[in-house]
Design an enzyme around this catalytic site. Sequence first.
Site, PDB file in Angstrom:
ATOM      1  N   GLU A   1      41.689  37.896  40.091  1.00  0.00           N
ATOM      2  CA  GLU A   1      42.343  37.116  39.035  1.00  0.00           C
ATOM      3  C   GLU A   1      43.809  37.509  38.863  1.00  0.00           C
ATOM      4  O   GLU A   1      44.406  37.279  37.806  1.00  0.00           O
ATOM      5  CB  GLU A   1      41.605  37.296  37.708  1.00  0.00           C
ATOM      6  CG  GLU A   1      41.630  38.703  37.148  1.00  0.00           C
ATOM      7  CD  GLU A   1      40.454  39.548  37.597  1.00  0.00           C
ATOM      8  OE1 GLU A   1      40.142  40.535  36.909  1.00  0.00           O
ATOM      9  OE2 GLU A   1      39.839  39.233  38.634  1.00  0.00           O
TER      10      GLU A   1
ATOM     11  N   ASP B   1      48.114  38.851  35.490  1.00  0.00           N
ATOM     12  CA  ASP B   1      46.686  39.173  35.475  1.00  0.00           C
ATOM     13  C   ASP B   1      46.018  38.483  34.288  1.00  0.00           C
ATOM     14  O   ASP B   1      46.534  38.513  33.167  1.00  0.00           O
ATOM     15  CB  ASP B   1      46.480  40.689  35.377  1.00  0.00           C
ATOM     16  CG  ASP B   1      45.022  41.074  35.481  1.00  0.00           C
ATOM     17  OD1 ASP B   1      44.478  41.026  36.594  1.00  0.00           O
ATOM     18  OD2 ASP B   1      44.415  41.422  34.445  1.00  0.00           O
TER      19      ASP B   1
END
Length: 286
Positions: free
Chosen positions: A178, A135
Amino acid sequence: MPGLRNGFAGPEPLRDDDAPALPPVGSRNRPTGTGMAELHESIAGLLASRGQWRQAYHHLRSAVDLMSVAEAPRVPEQLRHEVNRLRKEHAEAREQSLRDSLTASYNRRYLDERLAALLAEHAGSDAGLAVALVDLDWFKQVNDNFGHLLGDRVLQRVVELLQEALPAGAFCARYGGEEFVLVLPGADPGEAVTVCEAARSRVELHSWEQMAPGLRVTVTIGLAHERGPEQSPASAEQQLISADALLYAGKQAGRNAVAYRVGDEVRLAGMAAGRRLVMGSRAVGY
C-alpha cells in the site's frame, strides 16, 4: 522454453530453413522493386504467424521502404495497416511492462529506471526534484474489516486521487503493497509541499462512505527534496531512504500528514502543522 528478448518472452528465433531465403545479390532470379517488397511482405506474414512480430515488423518496414522507390510507389493500404498495428503492439507491450497490474500506476521497475535518470539529469543543476513516499494509514484494518476485494478498489481509487492534479512531468508509481511514490521533477520545495498536501487532502475528503458504510481512508506522506548544485547529489536509494524517514516522522506525529524538511528541521504541512513531532531513529539524517 522460449527465451527472453528485450524483457519479453517469445518463441525461439526463426531458423534459416524456416523462412523463404532472399536470392543472393546479382542473381538473375533476384526480384527488384515491387517484387522484392512482396517477398519481404511474404516473409513478414510467415514470421507473424509464428508470433515473431519484432522480426515481422522489420521485414514490413523493408517492404515499405522498397515500395516507396519502386515503379509503383503506392504502398498497399493493408501493408500500411500491418506496420501500424505492429508498431502499436510494440508500444503497448512496452507500456504494460512498466505498469502495475492492479492500480495501473507505474511499477517499481519504471520507478527505479526513471528516478535514476532524473537524478542524473538534475545533478549540478538548479532544477529541483522531489520524491514523496505515500503510505495508506491503517490499511490492514481496511482489508480485515471490509475484505481484500474492497481493499483493492481502495488502492485503485487512492492512485486516481494522487494522480488527479500532478504537474506536468510528474508521475505516480507503486512502491510495494500500500505504498506509492510521487516523483515531481522541476518542483521547488514549496511547490512540492503544496502538491503533496493537496493530494493528502483529496484522499481524506473523498466520499469513501459511498464505497462502504463506515469506510475512512487517509494517507501519510514523507517528502524529500533534492537540494541545489552546492550539495552532493543524492542517489535514487538515498532519496527514497530520506522520504521513508520523513514518512515515519509523519506517522509518529499521528498519521494523515505530510512531513518534509526545511534545513535540519522536520515540519508537517497544512492542518497537521501544529502537532508535536516525535523523532525516531528512522527520521534522522537527510
